[in-house]
Write an enzyme that holds these catalytic residues in place. Structure first.
Site, PDB file in Angstrom:
ATOM      1  N   ASN A  71       0.163   3.617  -2.454  1.00 17.73           N
ATOM      2  CA  ASN A  71      -1.048   3.667  -1.626  1.00 17.73           C
ATOM      3  C   ASN A  71      -1.489   5.128  -1.545  1.00 17.73           C
ATOM      4  O   ASN A  71      -0.878   5.925  -0.839  1.00 17.73           O
ATOM      5  CB  ASN A  71      -0.720   3.116  -0.223  1.00 17.73           C
ATOM      6  CG  ASN A  71      -1.882   3.279   0.736  1.00 17.73           C
ATOM      7  OD1 ASN A  71      -3.011   3.571   0.325  1.00 17.73           O
ATOM      8  ND2 ASN A  71      -1.613   3.084   2.016  1.00 17.73           N
ATOM      9  N   TRP A  72      -2.550   5.447  -2.290  1.00 20.56           N
ATOM     10  CA  TRP A  72      -2.989   6.851  -2.352  1.00 20.56           C
ATOM     11  C   TRP A  72      -3.773   7.257  -1.103  1.00 20.56           C
ATOM     12  O   TRP A  72      -4.104   8.427  -0.941  1.00 20.56           O
ATOM     13  CB  TRP A  72      -3.836   7.081  -3.604  1.00 20.56           C
ATOM     14  CG  TRP A  72      -3.099   6.892  -4.894  1.00 20.56           C
ATOM     15  CD1 TRP A  72      -1.797   6.483  -5.061  1.00 20.56           C
ATOM     16  CD2 TRP A  72      -3.606   7.097  -6.218  1.00 20.56           C
ATOM     17  NE1 TRP A  72      -1.479   6.421  -6.400  1.00 20.56           N
ATOM     18  CE2 TRP A  72      -2.579   6.792  -7.135  1.00 20.56           C
ATOM     19  CE3 TRP A  72      -4.849   7.500  -6.726  1.00 20.56           C
ATOM     20  CZ2 TRP A  72      -2.738   6.885  -8.517  1.00 20.56           C
ATOM     21  CZ3 TRP A  72      -5.022   7.592  -8.102  1.00 20.56           C
ATOM     22  CH2 TRP A  72      -3.973   7.284  -8.984  1.00 20.56           C
ATOM     23  N   LYS A  73      -4.105   6.300  -0.269  1.00 23.36           N
ATOM     24  CA  LYS A  73      -4.872   6.569   0.964  1.00 23.36           C
ATOM     25  C   LYS A  73      -6.147   7.349   0.634  1.00 23.36           C
ATOM     26  O   LYS A  73      -6.703   7.190  -0.454  1.00 23.36           O
ATOM     27  CB  LYS A  73      -4.009   7.301   1.990  1.00 23.36           C
ATOM     28  CG  LYS A  73      -2.667   6.627   2.228  1.00 23.36           C
ATOM     29  CD  LYS A  73      -2.005   7.093   3.480  1.00 23.36           C
ATOM     30  CE  LYS A  73      -0.583   6.582   3.525  1.00 23.36           C
ATOM     31  NZ  LYS A  73      -0.005   6.646   4.851  1.00 23.36           N
ATOM     32  N   HIS A  75      -3.354  -2.591   6.703  1.00 21.51           N
ATOM     33  CA  HIS A  75      -2.532  -1.374   6.843  1.00 21.51           C
ATOM     34  C   HIS A  75      -2.646  -0.874   8.281  1.00 21.51           C
ATOM     35  O   HIS A  75      -3.712  -0.953   8.890  1.00 21.51           O
ATOM     36  CB  HIS A  75      -3.008  -0.305   5.858  1.00 21.51           C
ATOM     37  CG  HIS A  75      -2.049   0.830   5.735  1.00 21.51           C
ATOM     38  ND1 HIS A  75      -1.972   1.824   6.678  1.00 21.51           N
ATOM     39  CD2 HIS A  75      -1.102   1.102   4.807  1.00 21.51           C
ATOM     40  CE1 HIS A  75      -1.017   2.674   6.322  1.00 21.51           C
ATOM     41  NE2 HIS A  75      -0.473   2.258   5.194  1.00 21.51           N
ATOM     42  N   GLU A  85      -2.985   1.927   9.456  1.00 19.87           N
ATOM     43  CA  GLU A  85      -4.028   2.935   9.680  1.00 19.87           C
ATOM     44  C   GLU A  85      -5.400   2.276   9.827  1.00 19.87           C
ATOM     45  O   GLU A  85      -6.331   2.903  10.348  1.00 19.87           O
ATOM     46  CB  GLU A  85      -4.009   3.960   8.529  1.00 19.87           C
ATOM     47  CG  GLU A  85      -2.776   4.853   8.630  1.00 19.87           C
ATOM     48  CD  GLU A  85      -2.346   5.499   7.331  1.00 19.87           C
ATOM     49  OE1 GLU A  85      -3.128   5.509   6.367  1.00 19.87           O
ATOM     50  OE2 GLU A  85      -1.190   5.978   7.275  1.00 19.87           O
ATOM     51  N   GLU A 138       6.084  -2.519   7.306  1.00 22.27           N
ATOM     52  CA  GLU A 138       5.875  -1.081   7.475  1.00 22.27           C
ATOM     53  C   GLU A 138       5.942  -0.728   8.958  1.00 22.27           C
ATOM     54  O   GLU A 138       4.921  -0.814   9.665  1.00 22.27           O
ATOM     55  CB  GLU A 138       4.491  -0.686   6.931  1.00 22.27           C
ATOM     56  CG  GLU A 138       4.304  -0.940   5.462  1.00 22.27           C
ATOM     57  CD  GLU A 138       3.364   0.088   4.828  1.00 22.27           C
ATOM     58  OE1 GLU A 138       3.755   0.664   3.803  1.00 22.27           O
ATOM     59  OE2 GLU A 138       2.274   0.334   5.363  1.00 22.27           O
ATOM     60  N   GLY A 152       4.552   8.060   7.093  1.00 13.86           N
ATOM     61  CA  GLY A 152       4.138   9.458   7.027  1.00 13.86           C
ATOM     62  C   GLY A 152       4.919  10.391   7.935  1.00 13.86           C
ATOM     63  O   GLY A 152       4.526  11.533   8.154  1.00 13.86           O
ATOM     64  N   SER A 193       7.776   6.198   4.644  1.00 10.98           N
ATOM     65  CA  SER A 193       8.550   7.383   4.256  1.00 10.98           C
ATOM     66  C   SER A 193       9.560   7.108   3.143  1.00 10.98           C
ATOM     67  O   SER A 193      10.671   7.659   3.149  1.00 10.98           O
ATOM     68  CB  SER A 193       9.237   8.005   5.483  1.00 10.98           C
ATOM     69  OG  SER A 193       8.268   8.489   6.393  1.00 10.98           O
ATOM     70  N   GLY A 253       3.463   5.639   0.233  1.00 13.28           N
ATOM     71  CA  GLY A 253       2.307   6.477   0.521  1.00 13.28           C
ATOM     72  C   GLY A 253       2.471   7.855  -0.097  1.00 13.28           C
ATOM     73  O   GLY A 253       2.225   8.067  -1.285  1.00 13.28           O
ATOM     74  N   GLY A 254       2.934   8.806   0.700  1.00 10.21           N
ATOM     75  CA  GLY A 254       3.027  10.207   0.276  1.00 10.21           C
ATOM     76  C   GLY A 254       3.688  10.425  -1.078  1.00 10.21           C
ATOM     77  O   GLY A 254       3.186  11.179  -1.913  1.00 10.21           O
TER      78      GLY A 254
HETATM   79  C1  PEP Z   1       1.872   3.769   3.642  1.00 14.78           C
HETATM   80  O1  PEP Z   1       0.856   4.403   3.872  1.00 14.78           O
HETATM   81  O2  PEP Z   1       1.792   2.559   3.378  1.00 14.78           O
HETATM   82  C2  PEP Z   1       3.142   4.477   3.659  1.00 14.78           C
HETATM   83  C3  PEP Z   1       4.235   3.774   3.608  1.00 14.78           C
HETATM   84  O3  PEP Z   1       3.091   5.852   3.740  1.00 14.78           O
HETATM   85  P1  PEP Z   1       4.327   6.882   3.557  1.00 14.78           P
HETATM   86  O4  PEP Z   1       5.106   6.422   2.368  1.00 14.78           O
HETATM   87  O5  PEP Z   1       3.673   8.203   3.347  1.00 14.78           O
HETATM   88  O6  PEP Z   1       5.119   6.804   4.815  1.00 14.78           O
END
Ligand code: PEP
Length: 278
Positions: A10-12, A98, A100, A185, A191, A231, A252-253
């Site tokens: 997920n590049w957000k 998600h 967010e 999640e 994050g 994470s 994500g990251g």
């Molecule tokens: C996400 O945004 O779905 C996510 C899991 O982010 P991160 O891996 O950065 O915690």
């Protein structure tokens, strides 16, 4: 039942088109030998980069996903993107619900008041509409569920996740459920660098499978893939992927760098091979 593990990035709200090009070229180069029977891989760039990334992954095993979808096919919905449009641009997957977008952030954002954080407005009912619309156009939803820190501290994890899963699956016919991937999640893990304990993630994911079994059947529940997200890094993915209920990760990251994303894909593959799940 051997489910094929699934890693999605997920590049957000990251990557201009040229940045997306170098990211996807890097990922392609590092996982060109991985087949979809070993691990399925998807990248979910922002809407503006979907078309370019679709061109670059054509003929590879990497699949394209979007980060959200509206439930109408077309019309006067300024700023929205429909399932028809996502299909047209080449998406196979779409992330829905998600945290967010539900207004539940892992990392507190000092620029956003509580009111602003709720602006994206996803809730169980809109998530269900989006899933229904996506499925009806042949898109595969990746549905995110998970509790906030305060919900966990109050012992509400199972109740919240249960409510979200039941809400997501409202009126979804049996034959469509296999096309849904769930992503557990925990909001506090997104994050923040605070990955969920692997045994605990496995427990909650097992509970989600149990809910699908209650609502449909145990055979179907055994076929539905359920990822962990929050994470995930090349360092912690092995322990997570060694858990029998965890079918990969929504990343994500660490999906924003070809080396870390490809390491997560490879480690997942070898961990699942080790426990005989692949
Ligand atoms: C996400 O945004 O779905 C996510 C899991 O982010 P991160 O891996 O950065 O915690």
């Amino acid at each position: 039942m051997k489910r094929i593990p699934f890693i999605a990035g997920n590049w957000k709200m990251n990557c201009t088109t040229s940045e997306a090009v170098s990211l996807v070229e890097g990922i392609k180069a590092l996982i060109s030998d991985i087949t979809p029977e070993q691990v399925e891989v998807a990248v979910c760039p922002p809407f503006t980069a979907l078309h370019r990334v679709a061109q670059l992954i054509e003929g590879t095993y990497i699949r394209l996903g979007a980060q959200d979808v509206f439930w109408k096919d077309k019309g006067a919905y300024t700023g929205q993107i429909s399932p028809v449009m996502l299909k047209d641009v080449g998406c196979t997957y779409v992330i829905i619900g998600h945290s967010e977008r539900r207004g539940r952030f892992g990392v507190p954002d000092p620029d956003m008041s509580d009111e602003l954080l709720k602006l994206f407005g996803d809730n169980d009912a809109t998530v269900n509409r989006k899933i229904t619309a996506a499925l009806s156009h042949g898109l595969k939803p990746i549905v995110c569920v998970g509790e906030t820190l305060s919900e966990r501290e109050r012992g509400l994890t199972d109740e919240i996740v249960r409510r979200q899963v039941i809400g997501a699956l409202n009126s979804i016919p049996t034959e469509s459920v296999e096309n849904i991937t769930f992503a557990y999640e925990p909001v506090w893990a997104i994050g923040t660098g605070n990955v969920c304990d692997a045994y605990e993630a496995n427990r909650v994911i097992g509970m989600i499978r149990g809910i699908i079994s209650e609502l449909y059947s145990s055979e179907l529940a055994e076929r539905v893939r359920i990822q962990y997200g929050g994470s995930v890094t090349p360092e912690n993915i092995e322990e997570l992927a060694l858990q029998p209920e965890i079918d990969g990760a929504l990343v994500g990251g660490a999906s924003l760098r070809p080396d870390s994303f490809s390491a997560i894909v490879r480690t997942t593959m070898s961990a699942k091979q080790r426990i005989g799940q692949k």
